[in-house]
Write a protein that holds these residues in place. Structure first.
Motif, short mmCIF file in Angstrom:
data_model
loop_
_atom_site.label_atom_id
_atom_site.label_comp_id
_atom_site.label_asym_id
_atom_site.label_seq_id
_atom_site.Cartn_x
_atom_site.Cartn_y
_atom_site.Cartn_z
N GLY A 28 0.80 -1.23 0.00
CA GLY A 28 0.00 0.00 0.00
C GLY A 28 0.83 1.28 0.00
O GLY A 28 0.28 2.36 -0.20
N GLU A 29 2.13 1.16 0.20
CA GLU A 29 2.99 2.37 0.19
C GLU A 29 2.99 2.96 -1.21
O GLU A 29 3.16 2.24 -2.19
CB GLU A 29 4.40 1.95 0.61
N ARG A 30 2.77 4.28 -1.30
CA ARG A 30 2.64 4.96 -2.60
C ARG A 30 3.85 5.83 -2.90
O ARG A 30 4.41 6.46 -2.00
CB ARG A 30 1.41 5.86 -2.62
N ALA A 120 1.66 7.22 -10.76
CA ALA A 120 2.00 6.80 -9.40
C ALA A 120 2.36 5.33 -9.39
O ALA A 120 1.93 4.56 -10.27
CB ALA A 120 0.83 7.07 -8.45
N GLU A 122 2.55 2.00 -6.55
CA GLU A 122 2.09 1.58 -5.22
C GLU A 122 2.52 0.13 -4.98
O GLU A 122 2.30 -0.74 -5.83
CB GLU A 122 0.57 1.68 -5.14
N ASP A 124 2.34 -3.45 -4.21
CA ASP A 124 1.24 -4.41 -4.16
C ASP A 124 1.73 -5.85 -4.04
O ASP A 124 0.93 -6.78 -4.05
CB ASP A 124 0.31 -4.24 -5.36
N LEU A 137 5.19 -3.26 -7.86
CA LEU A 137 4.58 -1.94 -7.80
C LEU A 137 3.46 -1.86 -8.83
O LEU A 137 3.70 -2.09 -10.02
CB LEU A 137 5.60 -0.85 -8.08
N ARG A 138 2.27 -1.55 -8.39
CA ARG A 138 1.17 -1.27 -9.32
C ARG A 138 1.43 0.11 -9.89
O ARG A 138 1.67 1.06 -9.14
CB ARG A 138 -0.16 -1.31 -8.57
N SER A 139 1.39 0.23 -11.20
CA SER A 139 1.58 1.54 -11.83
C SER A 139 0.23 2.01 -12.36
O SER A 139 -0.54 1.24 -12.92
CB SER A 139 2.61 1.46 -12.97
N THR A 140 -0.04 3.30 -12.13
CA THR A 140 -1.25 3.90 -12.65
C THR A 140 -0.93 5.27 -13.22
O THR A 140 0.01 5.93 -12.79
CB THR A 140 -2.33 4.09 -11.55
#
Length: 165
Positions: A28-30, A120, A122, A124, A137-140
């Motif tokens: 959850g760290e962004r 961003a 995050e 995951d 890391l989820r990238s959006t």
């Protein structure tokens, strides 16, 4: 050099003095990345770097004749907005980073010249190994209207914290 000055050591010249290791990350760290408006200069630089010469990426009249409001950003042009090097993540892991393992992207909505993008990363995934671990890391990327235009993943192999005797 005066008597009170410490000699310069390039190894201590860092953006982030505290280094992080695999076990220092949390789900959850962004990591927000700088926003960027897709200017004509960015379109031109991407076209020059990629060699992509389809008119949908550089010819406004062509785009408008095909029902688009402006030049359409190439998917990779959008994906590179998630480059971790634009933010603090790589500075945090200078000592622990072993490899950038993979990247994937899904393109959800079109991006046109003039759109401002907000990328961003995050955490995951945290997959520990014996001496390393994988940080996923989820990238959006969202546009200025709040619409997610890209969703993807990055995976990095990091060292675990060294054991001190």
């Amino acid at each position: 050099m005066t008597g009170s000055e410490t000699p310069f050591d390039h190894r201590s010249h860092r953006m982030m003095p505290e280094q992080r290791w695999f076990e220092d990350f949390r789900i959850g760290e962004r990591f927000p990345l700088p926003s960027r408006t897709m200017t004509d200069a960015i379109f031109l630089a991407f076209q020059a770097a990629s060699g992509d010469n389809h008119p949908v990426h550089y010819n406004r009249e062509y785009c408008r004749a095909h029902g688009m409001p402006d030049m359409l950003a190439h998917g990779y042009q959008v994906a590179i907005q998630t480059a971790a090097g634009a933010g603090i993540f790589p500075h945090l892991v200078e000592e622990s980073l072993k490899a950038f393992l993979e990247q994937s992207s899904r393109f959800l909505h079109p991006v046109f010249a003039g759109d401002t993008l907000y990328p961003a990363l995050e955490v995951d995934e945290l997959s520990p190994n014996r001496t390393t671990g994988v940080v996923g890391l989820r990238s959006t990327v969202h546009n200025g209207g709040g619409v997610m235009v890209l969703e993807g993943r990055h995976r990095y192999l990091l060292r675990r914290r060294p054991v001190t005797p």
